[in-house]
Design an enzyme around this catalytic site. Sequence first.
Site, short mmCIF file in Angstrom:
data_model
loop_
_atom_site.label_atom_id
_atom_site.label_comp_id
_atom_site.label_asym_id
_atom_site.label_seq_id
_atom_site.Cartn_x
_atom_site.Cartn_y
_atom_site.Cartn_z
N ARG A 284 58.25 -61.01 -25.72
CA ARG A 284 57.07 -61.81 -25.39
C ARG A 284 57.12 -63.04 -26.27
O ARG A 284 57.56 -62.98 -27.42
CB ARG A 284 55.77 -61.03 -25.64
CG ARG A 284 55.42 -60.01 -24.59
CD ARG A 284 55.06 -60.66 -23.23
NE ARG A 284 54.72 -59.67 -22.21
CZ ARG A 284 55.59 -59.17 -21.32
NH1 ARG A 284 56.85 -59.54 -21.34
NH2 ARG A 284 55.19 -58.29 -20.42
N GLU B 43 53.20 -69.76 -22.28
CA GLU B 43 53.66 -69.86 -20.90
C GLU B 43 52.45 -70.13 -20.00
O GLU B 43 51.39 -69.56 -20.23
CB GLU B 43 54.30 -68.53 -20.46
CG GLU B 43 55.59 -68.21 -21.16
CD GLU B 43 56.14 -66.82 -20.75
OE1 GLU B 43 55.68 -66.27 -19.74
OE2 GLU B 43 57.01 -66.32 -21.46
N HIS C 100 60.97 -66.55 -18.02
CA HIS C 100 60.46 -65.17 -18.09
C HIS C 100 60.91 -64.36 -16.87
O HIS C 100 60.10 -63.80 -16.13
CB HIS C 100 58.93 -65.17 -18.22
CG HIS C 100 58.36 -63.85 -18.67
ND1 HIS C 100 57.16 -63.76 -19.36
CD2 HIS C 100 58.80 -62.58 -18.53
CE1 HIS C 100 56.90 -62.49 -19.62
NE2 HIS C 100 57.89 -61.76 -19.11
N GLY D 217 63.76 -59.62 -16.67
CA GLY D 217 63.66 -58.32 -16.00
C GLY D 217 63.65 -58.41 -14.48
O GLY D 217 63.38 -57.41 -13.80
N1 NAD Z 1 61.34 -60.73 -20.31
C1 NAD Z 1 61.16 -59.73 -19.48
O1 NAD Z 1 61.32 -59.89 -18.28
C2 NAD Z 1 60.77 -58.39 -20.01
C3 NAD Z 1 61.08 -57.26 -19.25
C4 NAD Z 1 60.73 -56.02 -19.75
C5 NAD Z 1 60.07 -55.90 -20.96
N2 NAD Z 1 59.76 -57.02 -21.66
C6 NAD Z 1 59.07 -56.91 -22.95
O2 NAD Z 1 59.83 -56.05 -23.77
C7 NAD Z 1 58.96 -55.18 -24.45
C8 NAD Z 1 59.68 -53.91 -24.80
O3 NAD Z 1 59.95 -53.17 -23.65
P1 NAD Z 1 60.34 -51.64 -23.74
O4 NAD Z 1 60.39 -51.14 -22.37
O5 NAD Z 1 61.53 -51.44 -24.58
O6 NAD Z 1 59.08 -51.08 -24.48
P2 NAD Z 1 58.99 -49.69 -25.26
O7 NAD Z 1 57.55 -49.46 -25.49
O8 NAD Z 1 59.77 -48.65 -24.55
O9 NAD Z 1 59.71 -49.96 -26.64
C9 NAD Z 1 59.22 -50.85 -27.59
C10 NAD Z 1 59.75 -50.42 -28.93
O10 NAD Z 1 59.36 -51.40 -29.89
C11 NAD Z 1 59.06 -50.69 -31.09
N3 NAD Z 1 58.25 -51.50 -31.98
C12 NAD Z 1 56.92 -51.67 -31.99
N4 NAD Z 1 56.55 -52.48 -32.98
C13 NAD Z 1 57.70 -52.84 -33.62
C14 NAD Z 1 57.98 -53.68 -34.72
N5 NAD Z 1 57.02 -54.33 -35.37
N6 NAD Z 1 59.28 -53.84 -35.10
C15 NAD Z 1 60.27 -53.21 -34.44
N7 NAD Z 1 60.05 -52.38 -33.39
C16 NAD Z 1 58.78 -52.22 -32.98
C17 NAD Z 1 58.35 -49.44 -30.61
O11 NAD Z 1 58.33 -48.44 -31.58
C18 NAD Z 1 59.18 -49.08 -29.39
O12 NAD Z 1 60.23 -48.20 -29.71
C19 NAD Z 1 57.79 -54.98 -23.48
O13 NAD Z 1 56.61 -54.62 -24.16
C20 NAD Z 1 57.68 -56.33 -22.84
O14 NAD Z 1 56.77 -57.12 -23.56
C21 NAD Z 1 60.10 -58.26 -21.21
O1 DEZ Z 2 56.87 -56.63 -19.03
C1 DEZ Z 2 57.63 -56.78 -18.08
O2 DEZ Z 2 57.92 -55.85 -17.30
C2 DEZ Z 2 58.26 -58.09 -17.81
O3 DEZ Z 2 57.97 -59.03 -18.79
C3 DEZ Z 2 57.96 -58.59 -16.45
O4 DEZ Z 2 59.10 -59.18 -15.93
C4 DEZ Z 2 56.86 -59.60 -16.46
O5 DEZ Z 2 56.01 -59.29 -15.47
P1 DEZ Z 2 55.62 -60.26 -14.27
O6 DEZ Z 2 54.28 -60.76 -14.58
O7 DEZ Z 2 56.63 -61.34 -14.20
O8 DEZ Z 2 55.68 -59.41 -13.08
#
Ligand code: NAD
Ligand code: DEZ
Length: 489
Positions: A361, A390, A407, A410
């Site tokens: 994020r 954003e 963004h 994913g």
């Molecule tokens: N850019 C994209 O398109 C996209 C897509 C998917 C997810 N994301 C982002 O990625 C994040 C993570 O996704 P996920 O599925 O792995 O989530 P998840 O909840 O499975 O894993 C997140 C991990 O981060 C750890 N964590 C929390 N605070 C922390 C810290 N201060 N330092 C280090 N680790 C910490 C948690 O313990 C957990 O293991 C989502 O919350 C989302 O914001 C972005």
């Molecule tokens: O958190 C997620 O799954 C991703 O950041 C995802 O791609 C963002 O969600 P959107 O609003 O683009 O569907």
Amino acid sequence: MHPCRSDRRRDPAVVLSGSRHNRSDGHASASDARSTPVFQPAGSSETHRSHRRQPDRRPCVRHTQSDESHIHERPHPRHARLPCRHRHSKRSAMHHGFQQCSILRRSAQRVHSLSGILHRKALRPSARLHSRYSAHSSLSVVYLMDSDNHLNARRPEVIIEANIPFIRGILEPVADVSYLEPERFTPETVATADAIVTRTRVKCCEDLLGESRVSFIASATIGLDHVDLPWCRSHGITVVNAPGCNAPAVAQYVFASLLSLPDFGPLDGKTLGVVGVGNVGRIVADWGERLGMRVMRCDPPRALAEGATGFSSIEEIAAEADAITFHTPLTRTVDCPTFHLCDDSLLAGMTHRPVIINSARGPVADNEALIRALRDKRISNVVIDCWENEPDISRTLLDMAAVATPHIAGYSRQGKIRATQMAVDALTAHFGLPATQWSEKMADGAKATISAGLIAASYDPMADTAMLRRDPASFERLRNHYHLREELS
Ligand SMILES: NC(=O)c1ccc[n+]([C@@H]2O[C@H](COP(=O)([O-])OP(=O)(O)OC[C@H]3O[C@@H](n4cnc5c(N)ncnc54)[C@H](O)[C@@H]3O)[C@@H](O)[C@H]2O)c1
Ligand SMILES: O=C(O)[C@H](O)[C@H](O)COP(=O)(O)O
């Protein structure tokens, strides 16, 4: 110093009861994550919901998985590679004990209705196999419902964010559905809704929902920072996300980006720091090792829960890594917050001039600090998919970053399908609606065959970078009209 530089407790704001925690090794895969990920409100909190109406709990016919596993849904007719199994569906359903079976088949041009009578004894006196699919998606779904009881019951009112793919037509047989662009979610438009299905662009908080009767929010995303979870919990609103849905796509993004950097060289032998080792970070770490990298993992909440073995501190990663990739949720109020986790002080300790990758994020990395670190040559490159503010992103960072995307890390076709399936399944379960059977079963993208060559051939982040640079104001449009890429398989 950032408060997360020492191990603290897990985010207490969220009570997760999902399959992510069900594996005996405590690890989750994208496929694990598919079954009913539910953020349950703590307690039912009825006292806080006097103005809210309870969701209807109508009678419905639910089948065990083995009852239903024989039923094949019809694919969308436009998807030639998926054969039409319409007749097979009917025969199978009848064979497995439906006394009466009626299959509705709809195509863009016409509606076919087939029915048959079966006299084999079934557990239920009669049932209607009701099949619908979206005219706009590759998915079809079969609803199994008790026609007498179910179809006459009140249908929940569901508002769906208009840019969620693969969902149109899926819930219509069982709910009153409308679609809204994110900016049209207002207290007035959601006032009478029972549920909303959303993405990250709708802020789900008291301002939006305070006067509504919404009891259920499904976000077809992994991240939930757009939802005020404590407020939802205290007002009896169940919130679900789609954990793991697009994790393989993010891994594909991370390594395709590293491979696209001319100065980075071969991955083999380099050190990769993974900050946040959940559904996404686990796949990234695993793929990193499979690609010959030395991987350092930092996840203080996990280290606290599971023991420190195998985890590094973020300072160790800053000192040793050639690339550091962030995969944490955005949190501000928990013990170990991630807001500006990558800040001036962390960047100051980066001795190997690493590449910084933020596809978590935007505010997880202080964008101004990234610019300063690039100027001071404390880091060699930035790969940035998630930005502060954003869609009004820093034009300076856009110019300076090696990879700059809107963004979309994913945004794979499979990731979006999983997200939609998970949102729909959670919604139907919540309202006691008939279970859904999906035509497209997703492979476990985490277990894909990978190599540097396959990854580089599967996605070119420079093409997305060029599009965003050409027209930064089109950030949201580029996302909403993104050509969903294929995951590695
Ligand atoms: N850019 C994209 O398109 C996209 C897509 C998917 C997810 N994301 C982002 O990625 C994040 C993570 O996704 P996920 O599925 O792995 O989530 P998840 O909840 O499975 O894993 C997140 C991990 O981060 C750890 N964590 C929390 N605070 C922390 C810290 N201060 N330092 C280090 N680790 C910490 C948690 O313990 C957990 O293991 C989502 O919350 C989302 O914001 C972005
Ligand atoms: O958190 C997620 O799954 C991703 O950041 C995802 O791609 C963002 O969600 P959107 O609003 O683009 O569907």
